[in-house]
Design an enzyme around this catalytic site. Structure first.
Site, PDB file in Angstrom:
ATOM      1  N   ASP A  96       0.861  -1.186   0.000  1.00 32.10           N
ATOM      2  CA  ASP A  96       0.000   0.000   0.000  1.00 32.10           C
ATOM      3  C   ASP A  96       0.898   1.236   0.000  1.00 32.10           C
ATOM      4  OD1 ASP A  96       0.980   0.220   2.543  1.00 32.10           O
ATOM      5  OD2 ASP A  96      -0.938  -0.018   3.548  1.00 32.10           O
ATOM      6  N   ASP A 280      -8.317  -6.587   0.983  1.00 29.15           N
ATOM      7  CA  ASP A 280      -7.370  -6.867   2.064  1.00 29.15           C
ATOM      8  C   ASP A 280      -7.944  -6.317   3.354  1.00 29.15           C
ATOM      9  OD1 ASP A 280      -5.680  -4.450   3.431  1.00 29.15           O
ATOM     10  OD2 ASP A 280      -6.422  -3.861   1.466  1.00 29.15           O
ATOM     11  N   CYS A 318     -15.410 -25.551   8.281  1.00 26.86           N
ATOM     12  CA  CYS A 318     -14.064 -25.060   7.934  1.00 26.86           C
ATOM     13  C   CYS A 318     -13.070 -26.214   7.885  1.00 26.86           C
ATOM     14  CB  CYS A 318     -13.614 -24.019   8.955  1.00 26.86           C
ATOM     15  SG  CYS A 318     -12.009 -23.309   8.589  1.00 26.86           S
ATOM     16  N   CYS A 320      -9.657 -25.717   7.960  1.00 28.77           N
ATOM     17  CA  CYS A 320      -8.324 -25.255   8.373  1.00 28.77           C
ATOM     18  C   CYS A 320      -7.747 -26.176   9.455  1.00 28.77           C
ATOM     19  CB  CYS A 320      -8.380 -23.811   8.847  1.00 28.77           C
ATOM     20  SG  CYS A 320      -8.875 -23.593  10.574  1.00 28.77           S
ATOM     21  N   CYS A 323      -9.524 -26.051  12.846  1.00 31.68           N
ATOM     22  CA  CYS A 323     -10.843 -26.686  12.908  1.00 31.68           C
ATOM     23  C   CYS A 323     -10.790 -28.198  12.743  1.00 31.68           C
ATOM     24  CB  CYS A 323     -11.765 -26.075  11.854  1.00 31.68           C
ATOM     25  SG  CYS A 323     -12.208 -24.379  12.256  1.00 31.68           S
ATOM     26  N   HIS A 349      -7.338 -19.624  11.475  1.00 28.77           N
ATOM     27  CA  HIS A 349      -8.730 -19.930  11.108  1.00 28.77           C
ATOM     28  C   HIS A 349      -9.373 -18.731  10.400  1.00 28.77           C
ATOM     29  CE1 HIS A 349     -12.991 -20.869  11.306  1.00 28.77           C
ATOM     30  NE2 HIS A 349     -13.158 -19.705  11.895  1.00 28.77           N
TER      31      HIS A 349
HETATM   32 ZN   LIG Z   1     -11.102 -23.107  10.689  1.00 30.10          ZN
END
Ligand SMILES: [Zn+2]
Length: 388
Positions: A96, A280, A318, A320, A323, A349
């Site tokens: 940025d 973002d 989820c 990830c 999880c 997560h």
């Molecule tokens: Zn997750």
């Protein structure tokens, strides 16, 4: 890592209403759009290793010019091989321009046509940003996409103030373009492949100014992509969405649009519906460090005593690492015991959640089901959208 891939090529694979899905091909890799960019403020996505960021499916990350210029300094990053090598992220990076951080973090001393003088929030030292100095900093950092230096004002700014800042941002864009062209002729400290410079649409919450800004910056050059700035800075969400509708009517359809600093789940879905391609936001990692996490039915707090004996994951849908391997009861314990792993798992997560959300959006656009998918997604997310 530099391949035969083009410097920057955007292909739209499908559209559904105003929503689009496609790919930005760059030398360091491809960005699947719509895309969420995790924010690596100080050359790290906080509490996450680069391979963990990549494992979420993220194709590109963002680095902050303001923070890196103050510490460790852009020249030092260049001497250490450039931002990619410095932080060991070989895929695309966007930096940025520092315009937003100067407004929000620093003690702003003086704003003139030349640039801004401000005091560092770290040590109070006097610093200066001009379009020319910011281009040099971003050149030294060596990101693949760099943003123009712009004048950002708070979201509720009146018309005259928003107009002054918008017009100045256009003048600064012309100076950025000239400085950028000069710098490309110079030898650099770090190995920097060709960079892509994005202009930024400004204009506050005033439709006429947004339209004027989006037209004026197209008059400066044929840009490969466009930033939409000065949103999510204090205005209401309906105002922000209205500005996206206005801006995306004026911007060229065959160029990616990057909505800067906006990244709560509902904003992502609403943004994609209005033709935004890239987002973002620091929210996923910042929230993760304070115990908040996203679920498909709204935001939650891991500190809630109700999770004490909960063996279920943060979000059942989820995939990830947090999880698939750990329960809410365990992660809550980590937070209560102030164990570092807790904030790492929540950060991971939350980033995964937003990157996966954009993957779902891409699939819905490809399938031609975006309108129904987004309506259902938002209804479910808002069904219990309180921190509990
Ligand atoms: Zn997750």
């Amino acid at each position: 890592m530099v391949s035969e891939a083009p410097r920057f090529a955007f292909t739209i694979d499908a559209t559904d209403g105003k929503a689009r899905t496609g790919r930005i091909a760059m030398r360091r890799g491809e960005i699947r759009t719509p895309a969420f960019m995790p924010v690596g403020t100080a050359a790290t996505v906080k509490a996450m290793k680069p391979e963990s960021v990549r494992a979420t499916g993220a194709d590109i990350i963002l680095g902050n010019t303001y923070h890196l210029m103050l510490r460790p300094g852009a020249e030092r990053v260049a001497r250490l091989g450039g931002l990619h090598r410095f932080m060991n992220w070989s895929r695309p990076i966007l930096t940025d321009s520092g315009g937003y951080q100067v407004m929000s973090l620093s003690d702003l001393r003086k704003l003139t046509e030349q640039g801004v003088e401000f005091r560092s929030h770290l040590d109070g030292s006097l610093q200066q940003f001009t379009p020319e100095s910011v281009m040099r900093i971003e050149r030294n950092l060596g990101a693949d996409v760099i943003m123009q230096f712009d004048h950002v004002v708070p979201g509720q700014s009146p018309h005259d103030l928003a107009r002054e800042a918008m017009e100045r941002s256009v003048r600064w864009l012309e100076r950025c373009r000239s400085a950028f062209a000069r710098l490309q002729q110079e030898d650099t400290l770090a190995p920097t492949p060709e960079q892509a410079l994005f202009p930024i649409v400004q204009g506050g919450i005033h439709a006429d100014l947004r339209r004027a800004s989006a037209s004026a910056i197209q008059g400066v050059d044929d840009w490969v992509g466009y930033g939409i700035g000065g949103l999510s800075v204090g205005e209401t969400k309906p105002d922000m969405y209205a500005m996206l509708d206005v801006v995306n009517e004026v911007l060229p359809r065959n160029r990616p649009r990057y909505l800067m600093g906006v990244g709560f789940p509902e904003d992502l879905v609403e943004g994609v519906a209005r033709g935004v391609d890239v987002f973002d936001c620091v929210a996923p990692t910042r929230m993760g460090r304070t115990g908040a996490f996203f679920t498909t039915t709204g935001r939650r707090s891991i500190k809630n005593a109700a999770w004490r004996l909960d063996q279920s994951p943060l979000d059942p849908s989820c995939t990830c690492v947090a999880c698939t391997r750990f329960s809410k009861g365990y992660i809550r314990h980590l937070f209560v015991a102030e164990e570092i792993l807790g904030l790492r798992l929540l950060s991971l997560h939350n980033v995964h959640f937003l990157v996966a959300l954009m993957r779902e959006a891409r699939d819905a656009v490809l399938a031609g089901t975006f309108a129904g998918w987004s309506r259902d997604w938002l209804a479910r997310y808002h069904s219990r959208s309180t921190v509990s």
